[in-house]
Design a protein around this motif. Structure first.
Motif, mmCIF file in Angstrom:
data_model
loop_
_atom_site.group_PDB
_atom_site.id
_atom_site.type_symbol
_atom_site.label_atom_id
_atom_site.label_comp_id
_atom_site.label_asym_id
_atom_site.label_seq_id
_atom_site.Cartn_x
_atom_site.Cartn_y
_atom_site.Cartn_z
ATOM 1 N N VAL A 194 -33.029 -52.907 1.493
ATOM 2 C CA VAL A 194 -32.148 -53.677 0.786
ATOM 3 C C VAL A 194 -32.812 -54.908 0.468
ATOM 4 O O VAL A 194 -32.686 -55.512 -0.851
ATOM 5 C CB VAL A 194 -30.741 -53.812 1.239
ATOM 6 C CG1 VAL A 194 -29.859 -54.899 0.624
ATOM 7 C CG2 VAL A 194 -30.039 -52.421 1.369
ATOM 8 N N GLU A 195 -33.259 -55.777 1.269
ATOM 9 C CA GLU A 195 -33.663 -57.324 0.930
ATOM 10 C C GLU A 195 -35.028 -57.015 0.178
ATOM 11 O O GLU A 195 -35.249 -57.878 -0.599
ATOM 12 C CB GLU A 195 -34.377 -57.641 2.469
ATOM 13 C CG GLU A 195 -33.223 -58.142 3.295
ATOM 14 C CD GLU A 195 -33.828 -58.775 4.831
ATOM 15 O OE1 GLU A 195 -34.936 -58.995 5.019
ATOM 16 O OE2 GLU A 195 -32.837 -58.942 5.537
ATOM 17 N N TYR A 215 -36.159 -56.989 -7.422
ATOM 18 C CA TYR A 215 -35.417 -56.750 -8.615
ATOM 19 C C TYR A 215 -34.293 -58.015 -9.065
ATOM 20 O O TYR A 215 -34.159 -58.497 -10.136
ATOM 21 C CB TYR A 215 -34.747 -55.383 -8.780
ATOM 22 C CG TYR A 215 -35.646 -54.574 -8.837
ATOM 23 C CD1 TYR A 215 -36.398 -54.006 -10.131
ATOM 24 C CD2 TYR A 215 -35.940 -53.792 -7.754
ATOM 25 C CE1 TYR A 215 -37.192 -52.883 -10.000
ATOM 26 C CE2 TYR A 215 -36.534 -52.448 -7.702
ATOM 27 C CZ TYR A 215 -37.415 -52.219 -8.974
ATOM 28 O OH TYR A 215 -38.080 -51.129 -8.845
ATOM 29 N N CYS A 216 -33.766 -58.525 -7.958
ATOM 30 C CA CYS A 216 -32.742 -59.536 -8.279
ATOM 31 C C CYS A 216 -32.879 -61.082 -8.428
ATOM 32 O O CYS A 216 -32.446 -61.614 -9.263
ATOM 33 C CB CYS A 216 -31.550 -59.212 -7.024
ATOM 34 S SG CYS A 216 -30.907 -57.444 -7.094
ATOM 35 N N GLN A 235 -27.348 -49.122 -6.140
ATOM 36 C CA GLN A 235 -28.074 -48.902 -4.917
ATOM 37 C C GLN A 235 -27.904 -49.444 -3.724
ATOM 38 O O GLN A 235 -27.632 -49.094 -2.631
ATOM 39 C CB GLN A 235 -29.707 -48.619 -5.298
ATOM 40 C CG GLN A 235 -30.222 -47.535 -6.254
ATOM 41 C CD GLN A 235 -31.605 -47.694 -6.439
ATOM 42 O OE1 GLN A 235 -32.207 -48.716 -6.158
ATOM 43 N NE2 GLN A 235 -32.344 -46.658 -6.810
ATOM 44 N N ILE A 236 -27.557 -50.797 -4.144
ATOM 45 C CA ILE A 236 -27.847 -51.564 -2.868
ATOM 46 C C ILE A 236 -26.043 -51.325 -2.196
ATOM 47 O O ILE A 236 -25.857 -51.516 -0.926
ATOM 48 C CB ILE A 236 -27.706 -53.244 -2.942
ATOM 49 C CG1 ILE A 236 -28.999 -53.329 -3.625
ATOM 50 C CG2 ILE A 236 -27.122 -53.902 -1.922
ATOM 51 C CD1 ILE A 236 -29.469 -54.911 -4.085
ATOM 52 N N LYS A 237 -25.219 -51.192 -2.986
ATOM 53 C CA LYS A 237 -23.952 -50.683 -2.685
ATOM 54 C C LYS A 237 -23.779 -49.545 -1.748
ATOM 55 O O LYS A 237 -23.148 -49.753 -0.865
ATOM 56 C CB LYS A 237 -23.000 -50.661 -3.773
ATOM 57 C CG LYS A 237 -21.370 -50.554 -3.689
ATOM 58 C CD LYS A 237 -20.563 -50.400 -4.716
ATOM 59 C CE LYS A 237 -19.100 -50.352 -4.708
ATOM 60 N NZ LYS A 237 -18.181 -50.210 -5.846
ATOM 61 N N GLU A 238 -24.481 -48.638 -2.158
ATOM 62 C CA GLU A 238 -24.479 -47.259 -1.422
ATOM 63 C C GLU A 238 -25.205 -47.496 -0.046
ATOM 64 O O GLU A 238 -24.756 -47.082 0.856
ATOM 65 C CB GLU A 238 -25.361 -46.249 -2.183
ATOM 66 C CG GLU A 238 -24.695 -45.782 -3.570
ATOM 67 C CD GLU A 238 -23.154 -44.915 -3.027
ATOM 68 O OE1 GLU A 238 -23.154 -44.357 -1.986
ATOM 69 O OE2 GLU A 238 -22.420 -45.498 -3.653
ATOM 70 N N PHE A 239 -26.287 -48.486 0.004
ATOM 71 C CA PHE A 239 -26.857 -48.653 1.347
ATOM 72 C C PHE A 239 -25.909 -49.517 2.035
ATOM 73 O O PHE A 239 -26.073 -49.170 3.317
ATOM 74 C CB PHE A 239 -28.003 -49.436 1.174
ATOM 75 C CG PHE A 239 -29.373 -48.652 0.875
ATOM 76 C CD1 PHE A 239 -29.971 -47.502 1.529
ATOM 77 C CD2 PHE A 239 -30.052 -48.332 -0.571
ATOM 78 C CE1 PHE A 239 -30.787 -46.780 1.248
ATOM 79 C CE2 PHE A 239 -30.974 -47.809 -0.884
ATOM 80 C CZ PHE A 239 -31.264 -46.853 0.005
ATOM 81 N N GLY A 240 -25.073 -50.284 1.596
ATOM 82 C CA GLY A 240 -24.190 -51.059 2.091
ATOM 83 C C GLY A 240 -23.100 -50.179 2.801
ATOM 84 O O GLY A 240 -22.917 -50.456 4.155
#
Length: 61
Positions: free
Chosen positions: A13-14, A20-21, A52-57
């Protein structure tokens, strides 16, 4: 102690956020136009990287 899988997810995630962010033009523009809340809402609901980040969270909790 943290499990190895959790560390891998956090590292991934990092790296996504760094790649990208950081410096995202669209995010900066949305902050200027509608504020931080609107920009954050866009990122978690419409941006593919944010989704994608939300799913990993979800995997972390």
């Amino acid at each position: 102690m943290k499990s190895p899988a959790r560390k891998e997810v956090l590292t991934f995630v990092e790296s996504l956020m760094a790649q990208y962010c950081e410096g995202c033009f669209l995010h900066r523009q949305l902050i200027k136009d509608g504020g931080r809340r609107k920009a954050h809402q866009f990122c978690i609901s419409q941006c593919t990287v944010g989704q994608q980040i939300k799913e990993f969270g979800k995997k972390l909790s």
